[in-house]
Design an enzyme around this catalytic site. Structure first.
Site, PDB file in Angstrom:
ATOM      1  N   ASN A  80      50.899 -27.272 -15.007  1.00 16.08           N
ATOM      2  CA  ASN A  80      52.154 -27.927 -14.694  1.00 16.08           C
ATOM      3  C   ASN A  80      52.192 -29.219 -15.501  1.00 16.08           C
ATOM      4  OD1 ASN A  80      54.641 -28.093 -13.300  1.00 16.08           O
ATOM      5  ND2 ASN A  80      53.745 -29.656 -11.974  1.00 16.08           N
ATOM      6  N   ARG A  84      47.270 -21.880 -13.906  1.00 14.85           N
ATOM      7  CA  ARG A  84      48.535 -22.250 -14.531  1.00 14.85           C
ATOM      8  C   ARG A  84      48.499 -23.735 -14.848  1.00 14.85           C
ATOM      9  NH1 ARG A  84      52.328 -24.834 -10.999  1.00 14.85           N
ATOM     10  NH2 ARG A  84      53.979 -24.295 -12.457  1.00 14.85           N
ATOM     11  N   HIS A 120      57.419 -25.810  -1.184  1.00 13.61           N
ATOM     12  CA  HIS A 120      58.176 -25.860  -2.433  1.00 13.61           C
ATOM     13  C   HIS A 120      59.673 -26.080  -2.248  1.00 13.61           C
ATOM     14  CE1 HIS A 120      54.321 -24.202  -3.795  1.00 13.61           C
ATOM     15  NE2 HIS A 120      54.614 -24.754  -4.953  1.00 13.61           N
ATOM     16  N   GLU A 128      48.659 -30.899 -15.075  1.00 13.90           N
ATOM     17  CA  GLU A 128      47.795 -30.399 -14.010  1.00 13.90           C
ATOM     18  C   GLU A 128      47.333 -28.995 -14.375  1.00 13.90           C
ATOM     19  OE1 GLU A 128      49.990 -30.392 -10.382  1.00 13.90           O
ATOM     20  OE2 GLU A 128      49.865 -32.571 -10.132  1.00 13.90           O
ATOM     21  N   TYR A 175      64.236 -33.866 -10.910  1.00 20.80           N
ATOM     22  CA  TYR A 175      63.136 -33.591  -9.992  1.00 20.80           C
ATOM     23  C   TYR A 175      61.835 -34.220 -10.495  1.00 20.80           C
ATOM     24  CZ  TYR A 175      59.443 -31.394  -7.412  1.00 20.80           C
ATOM     25  OH  TYR A 175      58.322 -31.208  -6.663  1.00 20.80           O
ATOM     26  N   LYS A 176      61.603 -34.144 -11.799  1.00 18.65           N
ATOM     27  CA  LYS A 176      60.379 -34.718 -12.349  1.00 18.65           C
ATOM     28  C   LYS A 176      60.461 -36.245 -12.476  1.00 18.65           C
ATOM     29  CE  LYS A 176      58.886 -30.645 -15.042  1.00 18.65           C
ATOM     30  NZ  LYS A 176      57.551 -30.360 -14.500  1.00 18.65           N
ATOM     31  N   TYR A 184      61.345 -23.302 -14.965  1.00 18.84           N
ATOM     32  CA  TYR A 184      60.395 -22.907 -13.927  1.00 18.84           C
ATOM     33  C   TYR A 184      60.222 -21.403 -13.955  1.00 18.84           C
ATOM     34  CZ  TYR A 184      60.861 -27.586 -11.926  1.00 18.84           C
ATOM     35  OH  TYR A 184      60.842 -28.930 -11.726  1.00 18.84           O
TER      36      TYR A 184
HETATM   37  C1  HEM Z   1      48.996 -21.947  -3.568  1.00 28.14           C
HETATM   38  C2  HEM Z   1      48.869 -23.157  -3.824  1.00 28.14           C
HETATM   39  C3  HEM Z   1      49.987 -24.114  -4.162  1.00 28.14           C
HETATM   40  C4  HEM Z   1      50.229 -25.286  -3.535  1.00 28.14           C
HETATM   41  C5  HEM Z   1      49.441 -25.877  -2.373  1.00 28.14           C
HETATM   42  C6  HEM Z   1      51.357 -25.897  -4.200  1.00 28.14           C
HETATM   43  C7  HEM Z   1      51.881 -27.125  -3.859  1.00 28.14           C
HETATM   44  C8  HEM Z   1      52.925 -27.770  -4.506  1.00 28.14           C
HETATM   45  C9  HEM Z   1      53.456 -29.042  -4.136  1.00 28.14           C
HETATM   46  C10 HEM Z   1      52.967 -29.897  -2.978  1.00 28.14           C
HETATM   47  C11 HEM Z   1      54.452 -29.348  -5.000  1.00 28.14           C
HETATM   48  C12 HEM Z   1      55.308 -30.622  -4.982  1.00 28.14           C
HETATM   49  C13 HEM Z   1      56.496 -30.383  -4.074  1.00 28.14           C
HETATM   50  C14 HEM Z   1      57.214 -31.664  -3.664  1.00 28.14           C
HETATM   51  O1  HEM Z   1      57.957 -32.220  -4.499  1.00 28.14           O
HETATM   52  O2  HEM Z   1      57.026 -32.115  -2.527  1.00 28.14           O
HETATM   53  C15 HEM Z   1      54.544 -28.250  -5.942  1.00 28.14           C
HETATM   54  C16 HEM Z   1      55.414 -28.183  -7.012  1.00 28.14           C
HETATM   55  C17 HEM Z   1      55.550 -27.091  -7.820  1.00 28.14           C
HETATM   56  N1  HEM Z   1      54.871 -25.879  -7.696  1.00 28.14           N
HETATM   57 FE1  HEM Z   1      53.392 -25.454  -6.409  1.00 28.14          FE
HETATM   58  N2  HEM Z   1      51.784 -25.087  -5.212  1.00 28.14           N
HETATM   59  C18 HEM Z   1      50.979 -23.977  -5.225  1.00 28.14           C
HETATM   60  C19 HEM Z   1      51.064 -22.919  -6.084  1.00 28.14           C
HETATM   61  C20 HEM Z   1      52.039 -22.785  -7.047  1.00 28.14           C
HETATM   62  C21 HEM Z   1      52.129 -21.655  -7.943  1.00 28.14           C
HETATM   63  C22 HEM Z   1      51.186 -20.455  -7.987  1.00 28.14           C
HETATM   64  C23 HEM Z   1      53.196 -21.881  -8.726  1.00 28.14           C
HETATM   65  C24 HEM Z   1      53.616 -20.885  -9.792  1.00 28.14           C
HETATM   66  C25 HEM Z   1      54.590 -20.963 -10.570  1.00 28.14           C
HETATM   67  C26 HEM Z   1      53.782 -23.160  -8.344  1.00 28.14           C
HETATM   68  C27 HEM Z   1      54.879 -23.771  -8.913  1.00 28.14           C
HETATM   69  C28 HEM Z   1      55.313 -25.060  -8.690  1.00 28.14           C
HETATM   70  C29 HEM Z   1      56.321 -25.743  -9.500  1.00 28.14           C
HETATM   71  C30 HEM Z   1      57.060 -25.174 -10.704  1.00 28.14           C
HETATM   72  C31 HEM Z   1      56.469 -27.024  -8.959  1.00 28.14           C
HETATM   73  C32 HEM Z   1      57.370 -28.133  -9.492  1.00 28.14           C
HETATM   74  C33 HEM Z   1      56.544 -28.990 -10.398  1.00 28.14           C
HETATM   75  C34 HEM Z   1      57.282 -29.949 -11.302  1.00 28.14           C
HETATM   76  O3  HEM Z   1      58.431 -29.713 -11.687  1.00 28.14           O
HETATM   77  O4  HEM Z   1      56.656 -30.939 -11.732  1.00 28.14           O
HETATM   78  N3  HEM Z   1      53.055 -23.670  -7.318  1.00 28.14           N
HETATM   79  N4  HEM Z   1      53.609 -27.287  -5.609  1.00 28.14           N
END
Ligand code: HEM
Ligand SMILES: [Zn+2]
Lengths: 130, 312
Positions: free
Chosen positions: B203, B201, B171, B243, B294-295, B21
């Site tokens: 994901n 970005r 997060h 994504e 987590y994934k 991450y």
């Molecule tokens: C600003 C808008 C953003 C929203 C609304 C958002 C929303 C979310 C949500 C809802 C999750 C899933 C959390 C859960 O398990 O309940 C998530 C995961 C994650 N977000 Fe964001 N996020 C945003 C921006 C970002 C940005 C800019 C990053 C930059 C690195 C980021 C990094 C991550 C990562 C690394 C995960 C885990 C994903 C995975 O391992 O599959 N997010 N985010």
């Protein structure tokens, strides 16, 4: 002129006891109590004011919501709850909020409680047991 | 909904042979919040079906978000009309606007800023014309709040639960995010996001099956499929889920539009590119347990690795 940080305390008798160890004589403190005007009183506070709240869990959740609405960040507030903790559980499948941490009372889903918390719902998210 | 176009156009998410991450956002080369591809009609149909069957799951908003919703909707409509003029048009006469979608043969006239002139709230309206999920983060008191969203294809999270939440609270479930200070660093980055300089970005995740609507609300149905992955069926059955996420500052309401375009491709198809296959194998083999868990890959990681080894 040196800026004096203002502290607000919201607590009942028991809560004050819990907070006492945190306080020094030199602090500028205002006491507020848990009542209907509290939301407005919090909203009127100047930026930089620090909040201590020590109340039964139920009231504390309400105060926390008002404080967050009023713009208090996690860095500007400390919340201490006491007594029996009413845990609200948010079912991920049907969105019902209940107290059972094992099975949703509404849709019957077997639940796994997490520590993911929403202040809007005042509840912890429960995932399904797969 | 599975990828059928040429592999060159697939949004490959990996840079190095090791994945962790990080804030992997980069400035956007082609600054557009939404993109159309050959899956358009099919996905819009699915989206609208989900919205009508499960409205509270797919759209949520707080009352104070309306103005920002209008600003977001305007940005999306203007960009659609600019980038795909054969398909979309937007005519403005003062506040009287007409938006046309020629692919779907739809035309909507409305008064900009007057929500009663639409059948849905602005974000919900414009979301019905794009493949992306649309999330609106409103900025106040040095934080970002999820105050509105249209979400049909979530990667296992609940919009209804997350409504009103702050960036770092959203997060919270991600292991290590807070401990490593990533959540605060990313928030700081987002608070400084400037209008006219959008970022994006990617994901990634793996999934058993190919459905786009992997909502948390239906996790008990599709999550079970993870148990049925084997080395023999992994190529067809397991899919990579990518994504493409884009971040746009909305200058008038100082909020952020976050768009998510989800792409799904079978492992088999993905592996037609030998370099992708090699690199993904290295990444998966090395992936630490906290990310794997987590994934939701833990249960079938072994089967996927065995499949990939067989192919190498
Ligand atoms: C600003 C808008 C953003 C929203 C609304 C958002 C929303 C979310 C949500 C809802 C999750 C899933 C959390 C859960 O398990 O309940 C998530 C995961 C994650 N977000 Fe964001 N996020 C945003 C921006 C970002 C940005 C800019 C990053 C930059 C690195 C980021 C990094 C991550 C990562 C690394 C995960 C885990 C994903 C995975 O391992 O599959 N997010 N985010
Ligand atoms: Zn339930």
């Amino acid at each position: 002129m040196k800026k004096v940080r203002k502290y607000i305390i919201i607590a009942d008798e028991k809560g004050l006891e819990l907070l006492r160890p945190l306080f020094r004589h030199s602090m500028t403190v205002e006491m507020l109590s848990f009542n209907e005007e509290l939301a407005d009183q919090l909203a009127r506070q100047k930026i930089g004011t620090y909040l201590y709240a020590a109340l039964p869990w139920q009231q504390l959740a309400q105060v926390r919501k008002w404080a967050e609405d009023a713009g208090f960040s996690d860095e500007e507030a400390e919340y201490m709850g006491y007594g029996e903790k009413e845990q609200h559980v948010y079912c991920c499948r049907c969105h019902a909020v209940g107290k059972d941490t094992v099975k949703c009372g509404e849709c019957g889903l077997l639940l796994e409680l997490s520590d993911h918390y929403s202040s809007l719902h005042d509840a912890y998210l429960a995932y399904p047991v797969l | 909904m599975v990828w059928t176009e040429t592999l060159e156009r697939f949004p490959y998410p990996f840079k190095e042979d090791v994945y962790r991450y990080s804030n992997n956002s980069v400035p956007m080369e082609n600054p557009i919040s939404v993109e159309m591809n050959s899956r358009y009609v099919e996905e819009i149909k699915l989206k609208r079906q989900l919205l009508s069957d499960h409205p509270e799951r797919c759209f949520q908003s707080l009352p104070h978000s309306i103005k920002a919703q209008w600003e977001a909707a305007a940005l999306v409509m203007e960009q659609l009309a600019g980038a795909y003029p054969e398909t979309f048009s937007l005519k403005k006469n003062g506040r009287e606007w007409t938006f046309q979608n020629k692919t779907l043969n739809e035309m909507q006239s409305f008064t900009y800023g007057d929500t009663a002139s639409l059948d849905h709230e602005p974000l919900d309206f414009v979301g019905r014309h794009v493949q992306e999920d649309l999330i609106l983060m409103m900025q106040r008191d040095g934080d970002l709040y999820l105050d509105a969203g249209q979400l049909c294809f979530p990667a296992n999270w609940s919009l209804a639960f997350n409504l009103g939440m702050k960036f770092r609270q959203i997060h919270h479930p991600i292991p290590g995010f807070k401990e490593e200070g990533l959540d605060s660093r990313i928030l700081k980055f987002l608070l400084r996001l400037e209008s006219g300089v959008p970022w994006e970005r990617k994901n990634w995740s793996l999934m058993a099956g190919d459905r786009l609507d992997t909502s948390l609300e239906t996790f008990d149905e599709w999550g079970k499929l993870r148990k049925t992955v084997t080395r023999d069926n992994a190529g067809e059955f397991v899919h990579l889920r990518i994504e493409v996420q884009k971040l746009f500052r909305l200058p008038q309401t100082h909020s952020i539009l976050f768009t998510i375009h989800t792409y799904v491709i079978s492992l088999e198809r993905f592996c037609e590119n030998p370099e992708w296959k090699r690199q993904f194998y290295e990444i998966l083999k090395e992936l630490p347990p906290h990310i794997t868990d987590y994934k939701g890959i833990g249960r079938y990681k072994g089967a996927v690795l065995a499949y990939l080894e067989e192919q190498l």
